[in-house]
Design an enzyme around this catalytic site. Structure first.
Site, PDB file in Angstrom:
ATOM      1  N   ASP A  57       0.866  -1.172   0.000  1.00 37.12           N
ATOM      2  CA  ASP A  57       0.000   0.000   0.000  1.00 37.12           C
ATOM      3  C   ASP A  57       0.903   1.223   0.000  1.00 37.12           C
ATOM      4  O   ASP A  57       1.650   1.454   0.956  1.00 37.12           O
ATOM      5  CB  ASP A  57      -0.885  -0.024   1.254  1.00 37.12           C
ATOM      6  CG  ASP A  57      -1.804   1.188   1.378  1.00 37.12           C
ATOM      7  OD1 ASP A  57      -1.625   2.171   0.618  1.00 37.12           O
ATOM      8  OD2 ASP A  57      -2.680   1.170   2.254  1.00 37.12           O
ATOM      9  N   VAL A  58       0.855   2.015  -1.064  1.00 34.27           N
ATOM     10  CA  VAL A  58       1.773   3.148  -1.189  1.00 34.27           C
ATOM     11  C   VAL A  58       1.639   4.143  -0.039  1.00 34.27           C
ATOM     12  O   VAL A  58       2.587   4.885   0.263  1.00 34.27           O
ATOM     13  CB  VAL A  58       1.592   3.877  -2.530  1.00 34.27           C
ATOM     14  CG1 VAL A  58       1.917   2.964  -3.699  1.00 34.27           C
ATOM     15  CG2 VAL A  58       0.191   4.478  -2.663  1.00 34.27           C
ATOM     16  N   TYR A 151      -9.720  14.991  -4.672  1.00 37.72           N
ATOM     17  CA  TYR A 151      -8.943  14.499  -5.804  1.00 37.72           C
ATOM     18  C   TYR A 151      -8.180  15.638  -6.480  1.00 37.72           C
ATOM     19  O   TYR A 151      -7.006  15.499  -6.835  1.00 37.72           O
ATOM     20  CB  TYR A 151      -9.886  13.821  -6.794  1.00 37.72           C
ATOM     21  CG  TYR A 151      -9.226  13.011  -7.877  1.00 37.72           C
ATOM     22  CD1 TYR A 151      -8.613  11.793  -7.587  1.00 37.72           C
ATOM     23  CD2 TYR A 151      -9.245  13.432  -9.202  1.00 37.72           C
ATOM     24  CE1 TYR A 151      -8.030  11.026  -8.591  1.00 37.72           C
ATOM     25  CE2 TYR A 151      -8.669  12.676 -10.212  1.00 37.72           C
ATOM     26  CZ  TYR A 151      -8.060  11.478  -9.902  1.00 37.72           C
ATOM     27  OH  TYR A 151      -7.477  10.720 -10.894  1.00 37.72           O
ATOM     28  N   ALA A 154      -5.255  16.570  -4.297  1.00 36.99           N
ATOM     29  CA  ALA A 154      -4.186  15.574  -4.385  1.00 36.99           C
ATOM     30  C   ALA A 154      -3.413  15.703  -5.688  1.00 36.99           C
ATOM     31  O   ALA A 154      -2.169  15.702  -5.703  1.00 36.99           O
ATOM     32  CB  ALA A 154      -4.780  14.171  -4.251  1.00 36.99           C
TER      33      ALA A 154
END
Length: 240
Positions: A57-58, A151, A154
């Site tokens: 999981d990054v 989003y 980000a």
């Protein structure tokens, strides 16, 4: 000596197309995925095993560190010269109704994921005086889209980070660029009203993942060595 490329979120969609194209370009491709092992294995099949799977999981720094250290121990004479930071999720909602977890999860995967994966790979790129980093941004990060405040934040952050990091590492022949797709036919755009949205796109169609992969292929090639700190849109004229 083999050339290695790591694609985060490489099991489906744009990530899968990038994996396939980089394999065609001669790379051993490290396919990262978080949970969907079946799709990741399917991606590896598409490149005839020309690479390997690397689950993590990054957004989990400890997982990333352990996975990358393990890979390096298995490949002591090699390094990852190409990194495509593609992992990301959408959890759309108007900000007034957005659950706090949806805000943090989207930013954690995109922004913290960028940091967690990129930072440990930079020293080897700089030591070898060659590296290519491509960050997957979005038209949402350029113009902002309603219902996507998380989003957009980000992806806008990824764009700013791309421009800053590019200046830090350019002297070591490491380039850092971002690709900003518009509407691309993947599972992330399933459920959207394609017929209506096509009318807003001058090219009158959604893009294909392979078109994005072709752009990534060029950006990681030696021919793109003088291109760094840029954000290249691929959106059919939707936003210019």
């Amino acid at each position: 000596m083999s050339k290695y490329a790591l694609v985060t979120g490489g099991s489906r969609g744009i990530g899968r197309a990038v994996v396939v194209r980089l394999a065609q370009d001669g790379y051993q491709v490290i396919v990262n995925y978080a949970s969907n092992q079946a799709e990741a294995e399917r991606t590896l099949e598409l490149i005839n095993g020309q690479g390997e799977l690397l689950p993590f999981d990054v957004s989990n720094a400890a997982q990333v560190r352990e996975a990358l250290q393990g890979w390096q121990q298995r490949h002591p004479e090699e390094y990852i010269e190409v990194l495509v930071n593609n992992a990301g999720i959408r959890r759309d909602n108007v900000l007034a109704l957005m659950p706090e977890d949806d805000w943090h999860r989207v930013l954690d995967i995109t922004l913290s994921g960028f940091f967690n994966v990129t930072q440990p790979l930079l020293p080897a790129m700089q030591l070898h005086k060659f590296g290519r980093i491509v960050n997957m941004a979005s038209v949402s990060g350029l113009k902002g889209l309603p219902g996507q405040t998380n989003y957009s934040a980000a992806k806008g952050g990824i764009i700013a980070a791309t421009k800053a990091l590019a200046q830090e590492v350019a002297r070591k022949n490491v380039t850092v660029n971002a690709v900003a797709p518009g509407f691309i036919k993947t599972d992330m755009t399933e459920g959207l009203d394609e017929a209506a949205l096509k009318k807003t796109i001058p090219a009158n169609r959604f893009g294909n993942p392979e078109e994005v992969a072709d752009l990534v292929s060029f950006l990681v090639s030696p021919n793109a060595g003088y291109i760094t700190g840029n954000v290249i849109s691929i959106n059919g004229g939707l936003y210019t």
